[in-house]
Design a protein around this motif. Structure first.
Motif, short mmCIF file in Angstrom:
data_model
loop_
_atom_site.label_atom_id
_atom_site.label_comp_id
_atom_site.label_asym_id
_atom_site.label_seq_id
_atom_site.Cartn_x
_atom_site.Cartn_y
_atom_site.Cartn_z
N UNK A 171 -8.20 1.34 -16.91
CA UNK A 171 -8.77 1.61 -15.71
C UNK A 171 -10.09 1.87 -15.67
N UNK A 172 -10.85 1.55 -16.83
CA UNK A 172 -12.32 1.40 -16.65
C UNK A 172 -12.91 0.55 -15.59
N UNK A 173 -13.49 0.95 -14.42
CA UNK A 173 -14.07 0.05 -13.49
C UNK A 173 -13.19 -0.45 -12.43
N UNK A 174 -11.83 0.05 -12.64
CA UNK A 174 -10.77 -0.28 -11.66
C UNK A 174 -10.79 0.62 -10.34
N UNK A 175 -11.05 -0.10 -9.31
CA UNK A 175 -10.94 0.89 -8.01
C UNK A 175 -9.82 1.08 -7.62
N UNK A 176 -9.58 2.06 -6.71
CA UNK A 176 -8.23 2.34 -6.10
C UNK A 176 -7.57 1.14 -5.55
N UNK A 177 -8.54 0.28 -4.77
CA UNK A 177 -7.84 -0.79 -4.23
C UNK A 177 -7.34 -2.10 -5.23
N UNK A 178 -8.07 -1.99 -6.31
CA UNK A 178 -7.76 -2.93 -7.38
C UNK A 178 -6.33 -2.32 -8.00
N UNK A 179 -6.19 -0.99 -8.20
CA UNK A 179 -5.16 -0.42 -8.71
C UNK A 179 -3.96 -0.83 -7.76
N UNK A 180 -3.87 -0.44 -6.67
CA UNK A 180 -2.88 -0.90 -5.72
C UNK A 180 -2.52 -2.30 -5.91
N UNK A 181 -3.28 -3.19 -6.09
CA UNK A 181 -2.75 -4.33 -6.21
C UNK A 181 -2.31 -5.11 -7.54
N UNK A 182 -2.49 -4.10 -8.67
CA UNK A 182 -2.12 -4.63 -9.93
C UNK A 182 -0.83 -3.89 -10.58
N UNK A 183 0.12 -4.70 -10.12
CA UNK A 183 1.59 -3.97 -10.71
C UNK A 183 1.50 -3.93 -12.21
N UNK A 184 1.05 -4.94 -12.99
CA UNK A 184 0.95 -4.92 -14.31
C UNK A 184 0.05 -3.66 -15.16
N UNK A 210 -1.22 9.33 -6.46
CA UNK A 210 -1.50 10.52 -7.56
C UNK A 210 -1.22 9.98 -8.75
N UNK A 211 -0.81 9.04 -9.36
CA UNK A 211 -0.94 8.49 -10.54
C UNK A 211 -2.30 8.03 -10.98
N UNK A 212 -3.06 7.33 -10.11
CA UNK A 212 -4.53 7.00 -10.11
C UNK A 212 -5.36 8.22 -10.29
N UNK A 213 -5.06 9.12 -9.67
CA UNK A 213 -5.89 10.22 -9.71
C UNK A 213 -5.71 11.02 -11.28
N UNK A 214 -4.40 11.15 -11.50
CA UNK A 214 -4.28 11.77 -12.86
C UNK A 214 -4.83 11.18 -13.84
N UNK A 215 -4.57 9.75 -13.65
CA UNK A 215 -5.08 8.78 -15.07
C UNK A 215 -6.57 8.79 -14.93
N UNK A 216 -7.34 8.89 -13.75
CA UNK A 216 -8.66 8.71 -13.81
C UNK A 216 -9.37 10.05 -14.10
#
Length: 123
Positions: free
Chosen positions: A22-35, A88-94
């Motif tokens: 998740x380094x440098x990954x924005x919430x928007x990029x996170x939402x678009x990246x299923x892998x 929530x997953x993104x927030x926990x992970x970051x």
């Protein structure tokens, strides 16, 4: 028990992977990246599974670590995968996972310094 040290090491390594993914990954990029989401979920599952193998005595030595919440997160993403809240997953992970890595690594240094030293060499 040496096995418990290995579980603690697995938590540290999985947390490091989450942070790297998740380094440098924005919430928007996170939402678009299923892998990427799948990769993070897998590592969170490893963290939760390993946390479940830690003894009550060891957990009591680190009450600042939310052991029950970690296990609950694992159960949520594994058993209710169809309704995962990715924000929530993104927030926990970051936010929480990097702190968890430091907390568990400190515990590992105290209880299993040889395993902690091996992890330090990988940095």
């Amino acid at each position: 028990m040496q096995r418990e040290g290995l579980y603690l090491g697995e938590i540290v390594e999985a947390a490091r992977r989450v942070t790297a993914y998740l380094e440098g990954v924005s919430p928007e990029a996170w939402d678009a990246d299923e892998m990427r989401r799948d990769a993070v979920i897998w590592q969170l599952s490893i963290i939760g599974e390993a946390a479940g193998a830690i003894s009550d005595e060891t957990r009591a030595m680190a009450p600042e670590i939310p052991w029950k919440l970690i296990r609950g997160m694992r159960n949520g993403v594994v058993h209710r995968y169809f309704s995962v809240d990715w924000k929530i997953v993104y927030n926990v992970a970051t936010k929480n996972v990097p702190e968890l890595e430091h907390q568990v690594h400190a515990l590992l240094r105290m209880l299993y310094p040889e395993i902690a030293a091996r992890l330090d060499q990988r940095d």
